[in-house]
Design a protein around this motif. Structure first.
Motif, short mmCIF file in Angstrom:
data_model
loop_
_atom_site.label_atom_id
_atom_site.label_comp_id
_atom_site.label_asym_id
_atom_site.label_seq_id
_atom_site.Cartn_x
_atom_site.Cartn_y
_atom_site.Cartn_z
N LYS A 201 0.83 -1.21 0.00
CA LYS A 201 0.00 0.00 0.00
C LYS A 201 0.86 1.26 0.00
CE LYS A 201 -4.13 2.00 2.10
NZ LYS A 201 -5.15 1.87 3.16
N MET A 202 1.97 1.21 0.74
CA MET A 202 2.88 2.34 0.77
C MET A 202 3.48 2.62 -0.61
SD MET A 202 6.54 2.72 2.64
CE MET A 202 7.12 1.53 1.45
N VAL A 203 3.92 1.57 -1.30
CA VAL A 203 4.48 1.73 -2.64
C VAL A 203 3.43 2.30 -3.59
CG1 VAL A 203 5.39 0.50 -4.65
CG2 VAL A 203 6.27 -0.02 -2.36
N ASP A 204 2.20 1.81 -3.48
CA ASP A 204 1.11 2.34 -4.32
C ASP A 204 0.88 3.82 -4.04
OD1 ASP A 204 0.69 -0.10 -5.52
OD2 ASP A 204 -1.00 -0.66 -4.24
N GLU A 205 0.94 4.20 -2.77
CA GLU A 205 0.74 5.60 -2.40
C GLU A 205 1.84 6.48 -2.98
OE1 GLU A 205 -0.49 9.18 -0.86
OE2 GLU A 205 -1.62 7.30 -1.07
N PHE A 206 3.07 6.02 -2.88
CA PHE A 206 4.18 6.81 -3.43
C PHE A 206 4.07 6.92 -4.96
CE2 PHE A 206 7.09 6.12 0.41
CZ PHE A 206 7.02 7.45 0.78
N LYS A 207 3.62 5.87 -5.61
CA LYS A 207 3.47 5.92 -7.07
C LYS A 207 2.35 6.87 -7.48
CE LYS A 207 5.48 1.47 -8.38
NZ LYS A 207 5.23 0.14 -9.00
N LYS A 208 1.32 6.99 -6.62
CA LYS A 208 0.26 7.96 -6.89
C LYS A 208 0.79 9.38 -6.76
CE LYS A 208 -3.57 5.03 -5.30
NZ LYS A 208 -4.55 4.80 -4.19
N ARG A 209 1.60 9.60 -5.74
CA ARG A 209 2.18 10.92 -5.52
C ARG A 209 3.19 11.27 -6.60
NH1 ARG A 209 3.87 11.17 0.90
NH2 ARG A 209 1.95 10.29 1.79
N HIS A 210 3.95 10.25 -7.04
CA HIS A 210 5.04 10.48 -7.98
C HIS A 210 4.92 9.47 -9.13
CE1 HIS A 210 6.82 12.83 -4.72
NE2 HIS A 210 6.76 11.77 -3.93
N PRO A 211 4.12 9.79 -10.14
CA PRO A 211 3.86 8.83 -11.24
C PRO A 211 5.12 8.33 -11.94
CG PRO A 211 2.29 10.62 -11.30
CD PRO A 211 3.30 11.01 -10.27
N GLY A 212 6.21 9.11 -11.92
CA GLY A 212 7.42 8.69 -12.59
C GLY A 212 8.37 7.88 -11.73
N LEU A 213 7.96 7.54 -10.52
CA LEU A 213 8.84 6.84 -9.59
C LEU A 213 9.16 5.43 -10.09
CD1 LEU A 213 10.24 6.96 -6.77
CD2 LEU A 213 8.15 5.92 -5.83
N ASN A 214 10.44 5.13 -10.18
CA ASN A 214 10.92 3.82 -10.63
C ASN A 214 11.40 3.04 -9.40
OD1 ASN A 214 11.95 1.60 -11.94
ND2 ASN A 214 13.63 2.69 -12.95
N VAL A 215 10.56 2.17 -8.89
CA VAL A 215 10.88 1.42 -7.67
C VAL A 215 11.76 0.22 -8.00
CG1 VAL A 215 9.90 0.09 -5.75
CG2 VAL A 215 8.74 2.17 -6.56
N ALA A 216 12.92 0.15 -7.34
CA ALA A 216 13.84 -0.97 -7.59
C ALA A 216 13.26 -2.28 -7.06
CB ALA A 216 15.18 -0.70 -6.92
N GLY A 217 12.48 -2.20 -5.98
CA GLY A 217 11.87 -3.39 -5.42
C GLY A 217 11.36 -3.13 -4.02
N PHE A 218 10.64 -4.09 -3.48
CA PHE A 218 10.19 -3.99 -2.09
C PHE A 218 9.98 -5.39 -1.55
CE2 PHE A 218 6.34 -3.78 -4.68
CZ PHE A 218 5.48 -4.68 -4.07
N ARG A 219 10.02 -5.48 -0.22
CA ARG A 219 9.88 -6.77 0.45
C ARG A 219 9.34 -6.53 1.86
NH1 ARG A 219 11.25 -10.80 3.61
NH2 ARG A 219 11.79 -12.85 2.77
N ASN A 220 8.51 -7.45 2.35
CA ASN A 220 8.03 -7.31 3.73
C ASN A 220 9.18 -7.60 4.70
OD1 ASN A 220 8.02 -10.18 4.76
ND2 ASN A 220 6.63 -10.45 3.03
N GLY A 221 8.95 -7.28 5.97
CA GLY A 221 10.01 -7.39 6.96
C GLY A 221 9.99 -8.67 7.79
#
Length: 251
Positions: A117-137
């Motif tokens: 959800k956090m990654v989705d929120e950041f992509k909404k704020r910044h449409p050009g954001l290129n996320v290298a990856g994400f993983r739960n903790g």
């Protein structure tokens, strides 16, 4: 030009927000590694009984004061910091820099639905954001090496770790040489805030140094014990330093 002060035995940089962002970007441009840390009341108290945590924090490349009590303490003790640099604010600022300049962030921590959800929120704020990856903790200690290698392969320029202390400081200190990410920052519960799981204190409470009270209101069962222990100890630490300082000036 920033200078590093010694605040009750722990180094702290006197960067403001803009200065911190500019310093972080230098590491990315020069492809050098930087471990960033924010220190607050709870972390100062934890360092008193955890020499390894204190050693790791003191060795970090950028150390910001996260919390008005540290700023007030610095002024009382004659080594004034210009302002606080709240970790959650810096986190959001740096993600914005990633979007604007094409840097790739990696997000590691929290529950799966929170980080998604956090990654989705950041992509909404910044449409050009290129996320290298994400993983739960959530992982077994035996998986750490493989996780570090996967992060290295992602080509991330910045890495944000959403664990509690001292887990995040220990993980970064141990695995940064393998991950090879230029800028690494522990952000604690910031993932929960961006995802909307928890709420940020109102600005007036932030400015009065009362964020801890707002957190108690949201999570009373978990947080009241923490602050009941840490706040009095921190006040005692400051008073002790004031007495030492006054004794030195009267000699």
């Amino acid at each position: 030009m920033s200078k590093r002060i010694n605040l009750m035995g722990c180094p702290v940089d006197d960067f403001d927000m803009q200065g911190t962002v500019l310093e972080a970007e230098k590491y990315i441009l020069n492809r050098r590694q930087c471990q960033h840390v924010v220190v607050n009341v709870a972390k100062y108290v934890a360092m008193q009984n955890d020499p390894e945590l204190k050693k790791i924090i003191s060795s970090c490349d950028i150390i910001n004061a996260d919390g008005m009590p540290l700023v007030w303490a610095s002024r009382l003790l004659g080594t004034p910091l210009p302002c606080r640099v709240a970790g959650v604010d810096l986190f959001q600022e740096l993600v914005g820099v990633c979007a604007a300049k094409g840097y790739k962030p990696y997000f590691f921590g929290a529950r799966e639905w929170v980080v998604e959800k956090m990654v989705d929120e950041f992509k909404k704020r910044h449409p050009g954001l290129n996320v290298a990856g994400f993983r739960n903790g959530y992982f077994d200690k035996s998986e750490e090496g493989q996780i570090a290698e996967d992060i290295q392969k992602s080509g991330a320029d910045m890495m944000f770790v959403g664990f509690s202390s001292p887990m995040k400081e220990n993980f970064l200190n141990r695995w940064m040489p393998v991950m090879q990410v230029p800028f690494c920052m522990g952000v604690g519960g910031s993932f929960d805030i961006i995802a909307g799981k928890t709420l940020r204190a109102p600005v007036w409470m932030q400015e009065m140094g009362m964020e801890w009270f707002y957190r108690i209101l949201q999570e009373p069962a978990r947080m009241w014990k923490r602050y009941a222990k840490t706040n009095p100890v921190f006040i005692w630490m400051v008073l002790r330093e004031l007495v030492k300082k006054n004794m030195q000036t009267t000699k």
